[in-house]
Design a protein around this motif. Structure first.
Motif, mmCIF file in Angstrom:
data_model
loop_
_atom_site.group_PDB
_atom_site.id
_atom_site.type_symbol
_atom_site.label_atom_id
_atom_site.label_comp_id
_atom_site.label_asym_id
_atom_site.label_seq_id
_atom_site.Cartn_x
_atom_site.Cartn_y
_atom_site.Cartn_z
ATOM 1 N N LEU A 71 4.361 52.400 24.938
ATOM 2 C CA LEU A 71 5.468 51.937 25.781
ATOM 3 C C LEU A 71 5.339 50.472 26.195
ATOM 4 O O LEU A 71 6.231 49.948 26.866
ATOM 5 N N ALA A 72 4.273 49.808 25.783
ATOM 6 C CA ALA A 72 4.062 48.425 26.218
ATOM 7 C C ALA A 72 5.210 47.522 25.787
ATOM 8 O O ALA A 72 5.684 46.694 26.570
ATOM 9 N N THR A 73 5.686 47.660 24.568
ATOM 10 C CA THR A 73 6.780 46.824 24.088
ATOM 11 C C THR A 73 8.051 47.077 24.889
ATOM 12 O O THR A 73 8.748 46.145 25.280
ATOM 13 N N THR A 74 8.339 48.345 25.164
ATOM 14 C CA THR A 74 9.526 48.690 25.946
ATOM 15 C C THR A 74 9.456 48.073 27.331
ATOM 16 O O THR A 74 10.423 47.465 27.800
ATOM 17 N N LEU A 75 8.322 48.225 28.018
ATOM 18 C CA LEU A 75 8.196 47.712 29.381
ATOM 19 C C LEU A 75 8.018 46.197 29.435
ATOM 20 O O LEU A 75 8.053 45.614 30.511
ATOM 21 N N ALA A 76 7.840 45.571 28.281
ATOM 22 C CA ALA A 76 7.783 44.115 28.221
ATOM 23 C C ALA A 76 9.130 43.540 27.804
ATOM 24 O O ALA A 76 9.306 42.324 27.778
ATOM 25 N N SER A 77 10.101 44.407 27.509
ATOM 26 C CA SER A 77 11.420 43.946 27.084
ATOM 27 C C SER A 77 12.202 43.384 28.267
ATOM 28 O O SER A 77 11.749 43.413 29.412
ATOM 29 N N GLU A 78 13.404 42.909 27.991
ATOM 30 C CA GLU A 78 14.192 42.196 28.986
ATOM 31 C C GLU A 78 14.462 42.976 30.266
ATOM 32 O O GLU A 78 14.459 42.430 31.357
ATOM 33 N N GLY A 79 14.711 44.272 30.174
ATOM 34 C CA GLY A 79 14.977 45.066 31.375
ATOM 35 C C GLY A 79 16.308 44.704 31.998
ATOM 36 O O GLY A 79 17.254 44.415 31.274
ATOM 37 N N PRO A 80 16.425 44.663 33.303
ATOM 38 C CA PRO A 80 15.349 44.833 34.274
ATOM 39 C C PRO A 80 15.016 46.303 34.520
ATOM 40 O O PRO A 80 15.838 47.187 34.271
ATOM 41 N N PHE A 81 13.804 46.521 35.009
ATOM 42 C CA PHE A 81 13.310 47.849 35.333
ATOM 43 C C PHE A 81 12.743 47.876 36.744
ATOM 44 O O PHE A 81 12.255 46.871 37.242
ATOM 45 N N THR A 82 12.778 49.052 37.339
ATOM 46 C CA THR A 82 12.036 49.322 38.564
ATOM 47 C C THR A 82 10.986 50.345 38.178
ATOM 48 O O THR A 82 11.321 51.410 37.659
ATOM 49 N N VAL A 83 9.727 50.023 38.400
ATOM 50 C CA VAL A 83 8.632 50.919 38.031
ATOM 51 C C VAL A 83 7.915 51.380 39.301
ATOM 52 O O VAL A 83 7.469 50.566 40.096
ATOM 53 N N PHE A 84 7.871 52.692 39.476
ATOM 54 C CA PHE A 84 7.055 53.293 40.531
ATOM 55 C C PHE A 84 5.703 53.549 39.878
ATOM 56 O O PHE A 84 5.497 54.565 39.215
ATOM 57 N N ALA A 85 4.802 52.592 40.018
ATOM 58 C CA ALA A 85 3.568 52.548 39.239
ATOM 59 C C ALA A 85 2.413 53.246 39.947
ATOM 60 O O ALA A 85 1.954 52.787 40.988
ATOM 61 N N PRO A 86 1.923 54.343 39.370
ATOM 62 C CA PRO A 86 0.753 55.011 39.964
ATOM 63 C C PRO A 86 -0.487 54.135 39.844
ATOM 64 O O PRO A 86 -0.761 53.565 38.789
ATOM 65 N N THR A 87 -1.226 54.049 40.920
ATOM 66 C CA THR A 87 -2.497 53.329 40.901
ATOM 67 C C THR A 87 -3.566 54.198 40.240
ATOM 68 O O THR A 87 -3.339 55.381 39.957
ATOM 69 N N ASN A 88 -4.735 53.628 40.044
ATOM 70 C CA ASN A 88 -5.858 54.413 39.519
ATOM 71 C C ASN A 88 -6.155 55.606 40.422
ATOM 72 O O ASN A 88 -6.464 56.698 39.940
ATOM 73 N N ASP A 89 -6.079 55.398 41.743
ATOM 74 C CA ASP A 89 -6.318 56.502 42.677
ATOM 75 C C ASP A 89 -5.281 57.607 42.520
ATOM 76 O O ASP A 89 -5.594 58.785 42.685
ATOM 77 N N ALA A 90 -4.044 57.243 42.192
ATOM 78 C CA ALA A 90 -3.003 58.245 41.953
ATOM 79 C C ALA A 90 -3.356 59.078 40.724
ATOM 80 O O ALA A 90 -3.251 60.315 40.750
#
Length: 193
Positions: A71-90
């Motif tokens: 998914l790296a290419t998708t999430l590096a694309s123009e977007g825009p996106f809102t990402v609810f990003a889990p941390t390592n602790d999550a």
């Protein structure tokens, strides 16, 4: 193999978004988490969502998962996106065997579904989420890139994000800007059901 809620440790928490004024609520930030993440977020702010995540050690498990799901290419694309990003602790709250299984090539489709459930098309800053809740009469339904929905609700000055499995997560840092959207760090992996 399909991911079921029984495979994931269920935890309950709230998103910490607090009002900074009576008219326009803004996101509150866990100060410890903010201090720990700020240097990486500041230095990577001109980069894409992927660049920001790669530049922050608190997202190393997420970066591993995004890479495994291609998914790296998708999430590096123009977007825009809102990402609810889990941390390592999550991610540490997820059963270790389940997480290991998700990172295998055989589980790529399930991992992709899980990760895209954390992404919403468009850019929603913390204030936008609060406004959507208010405008929605107390509930904002956010449609994820995966196709499922996340519900956001106010509880006093806090916003509760509820997933399809009934689990809840806390945003511990908001409005981390990237060139193609915004990241809100969360402390629990949300599940598509």
């Amino acid at each position: 193999m399909r991911i079921s809620p029984k495979m994931i440790l269920t935890t309950t928490a709230v998103i910490a978004l607090a009002a900074c004024s009576t008219e326009a609520p803004q996101a509150a930030v866990d100060e410890g988490a903010a201090d720990a993440m700020m240097d990486s977020a500041t230095t990577a702010e001109a980069g894409t969502i992927v660049d920001v995540a790669v530049g922050n050690a608190d997202f190393s498990t997420l970066v591993t998962a995004v890479t495994a799901a291609d998914l790296a290419t998708t999430l590096a694309s123009e977007g825009p996106f809102t990402v609810f990003a889990p941390t390592n602790d999550a991610f540490a709250k997820v059963d270790a065997d389940t997480l290991s299984a998700l990172l295998t090539p055989e589980m790529k489709a399930d991992l992709t579904a899980l990760l895209t459930y954390h992404v919403v098309a468009g850019e929603l800053k913390a204030a936008d989420v609060v406004k959507a809740i208010t405008d929605g009469g107390g509930i904002a339904t956010l449609t994820t890139v995966q196709g499922g929905e996340l519900k956001a609700m106010l509880d006093g000055d806090s916003v509760i994000l509820e997933d399809a499995a009934g689990g809840k997560s806390t945003v511990i840092m908001t409005d981390v800007e990237a060139s193609n959207g915004v990241i809100h760090a969360i402390d629990t992996v949300v599940m598509p059901g």
